[in-house]
Design a protein around this motif. Structure first.
Motif, PDB file in Angstrom:
ATOM      1  N   THR A  88      -4.860   0.046  -1.212  1.00 34.87           N
ATOM      2  CA  THR A  88      -5.096  -0.114   0.223  1.00 34.87           C
ATOM      3  C   THR A  88      -5.647  -1.490   0.556  1.00 34.87           C
ATOM      4  O   THR A  88      -5.701  -1.872   1.726  1.00 34.87           O
ATOM      5  CB  THR A  88      -6.078   0.962   0.726  1.00 34.87           C
ATOM      6  N   SER A  89      -6.060  -2.234  -0.451  1.00 32.39           N
ATOM      7  CA  SER A  89      -6.517  -3.610  -0.255  1.00 32.39           C
ATOM      8  C   SER A  89      -6.268  -4.388  -1.538  1.00 32.39           C
ATOM      9  O   SER A  89      -6.112  -3.799  -2.618  1.00 32.39           O
ATOM     10  CB  SER A  89      -8.004  -3.653   0.118  1.00 32.39           C
ATOM     11  N   ALA A 135      -2.103  -2.342   3.469  1.00 34.90           N
ATOM     12  CA  ALA A 135      -1.801  -1.021   2.914  1.00 34.90           C
ATOM     13  C   ALA A 135      -0.317  -0.697   3.057  1.00 34.90           C
ATOM     14  O   ALA A 135       0.310  -0.154   2.141  1.00 34.90           O
ATOM     15  CB  ALA A 135      -2.647   0.047   3.597  1.00 34.90           C
ATOM     16  N   GLN A 139       2.505  -0.186   0.095  1.00 32.03           N
ATOM     17  CA  GLN A 139       3.381   0.984   0.024  1.00 32.03           C
ATOM     18  C   GLN A 139       4.833   0.558  -0.155  1.00 32.03           C
ATOM     19  O   GLN A 139       5.579   1.156  -0.934  1.00 32.03           O
ATOM     20  CB  GLN A 139       3.235   1.821   1.298  1.00 32.03           C
ATOM     21  N   LYS A 178      -9.081   7.709  -2.676  1.00 33.84           N
ATOM     22  CA  LYS A 178      -9.794   6.845  -1.734  1.00 33.84           C
ATOM     23  C   LYS A 178     -10.882   6.051  -2.434  1.00 33.84           C
ATOM     24  O   LYS A 178     -11.071   4.854  -2.171  1.00 33.84           O
ATOM     25  CB  LYS A 178     -10.379   7.675  -0.594  1.00 33.84           C
ATOM     26  N   ALA A 183      -3.910   4.970  -2.070  1.00 34.99           N
ATOM     27  CA  ALA A 183      -3.347   5.973  -1.174  1.00 34.99           C
ATOM     28  C   ALA A 183      -2.042   6.476  -1.773  1.00 34.99           C
ATOM     29  O   ALA A 183      -1.282   5.682  -2.341  1.00 34.99           O
ATOM     30  CB  ALA A 183      -3.090   5.384   0.213  1.00 34.99           C
TER      31      ALA A 183
END
Length: 216
Positions: A88-89, A135, A139, A178, A183
């Motif tokens: 996510t980062s 994010a 993906q 998380k 994710a």
């Protein structure tokens, strides 16, 4: 090897033979397909969770409850199930880890080359940070890895089922995603189809070439 024949034979498996396991040497090759998948600026913004036993698969299957219950047997009966998750980062310390690995693998002629490569990668990550879509970008890269996995499986004679039909919140909690800065993107079941797999018997259906290609 005839690639079109393999592509036409590959299908989304609907039912697995629980008694057939993927040989260990083949599993190694499938995991290498994931690890060597390409990603933008070699960001490798992913982590893969592999389940090869009933206990591990049951943890993943928790996320296929309710409206996604149709995917539970595919998870539980497959030989192996992989959760492809995306970062996510991409913080500075992670980018340094990438640079360290590239240096260890001999990709830099000297410190200046390392610095330039690191600066370039940080620049593109920064663009996505400014846009607020790191994010989403991660993906997208993770789906490239899924494509490599599906094609590699077909080449190796392994059946596969990519699944977005799962509860992301349940899966995130079960695997502690998380807390790891991850994710869930997609679940892929791998194994060998059973006689109950109706999709294995159906002809492939795709739009004709003229509908999907424009030659400039």
């Amino acid at each position: 090897m005839n690639l079109p024949d393999i592509l036409k034979h590959r299908h989304t498996t609907k039912a697995y033979d629980k008694n057939r396991k993927i040989p260990a040497p083949v599993v190694v090759q499938l995991l290498e397909a994931l690890r060597y998948s390409p990603s933008s600026v070699n960001s490798q913004p992913w982590h893969f969770f592999v389940a090869d036993n009933d206990e591990g698969k049951a943890r993943i299957a928790k996320a296929t409850s309710g409206p996604c219950a149709f995917n539970a047997p595919r998870v539980m009966n497959a030989s192996h199930v992989i959760v492809l998750s995306a970062r996510t980062s991409l913080p500075p310390e992670y980018l340094e880890t990438l640079a360290d690995q590239e240096q260890a693998d001999g990709r830099y002629a000297d410190e200046e080359a390392r610095a330039q490569a690191h600066k370039g990668r940080a620049f593109f990550v920064g663009l996505h940070e400014q846009a607020g879509d790191v994010a989403t970008w991660s993906q997208k890269q993770t789906y490239i890895a899924q494509g490599f996995l599906l094609l590699s499986a077909a080449l190796l004679g392994v059946d596969a089922t990519p699944m977005e039909g799962f509860d992301a919140a349940i899966l995130s909690e079960e695997l502690g995603l998380k807390e790891q800065g991850l994710a869930p993107a997609v679940i892929v079941a791998l194994g060998y189809h059973s006689d109950a797999d109706f999709n294995a018997k159906l002809p492939k259906s795709r739009l004709p070439e003229k509908a999907v290609f424009s030659h400039l």
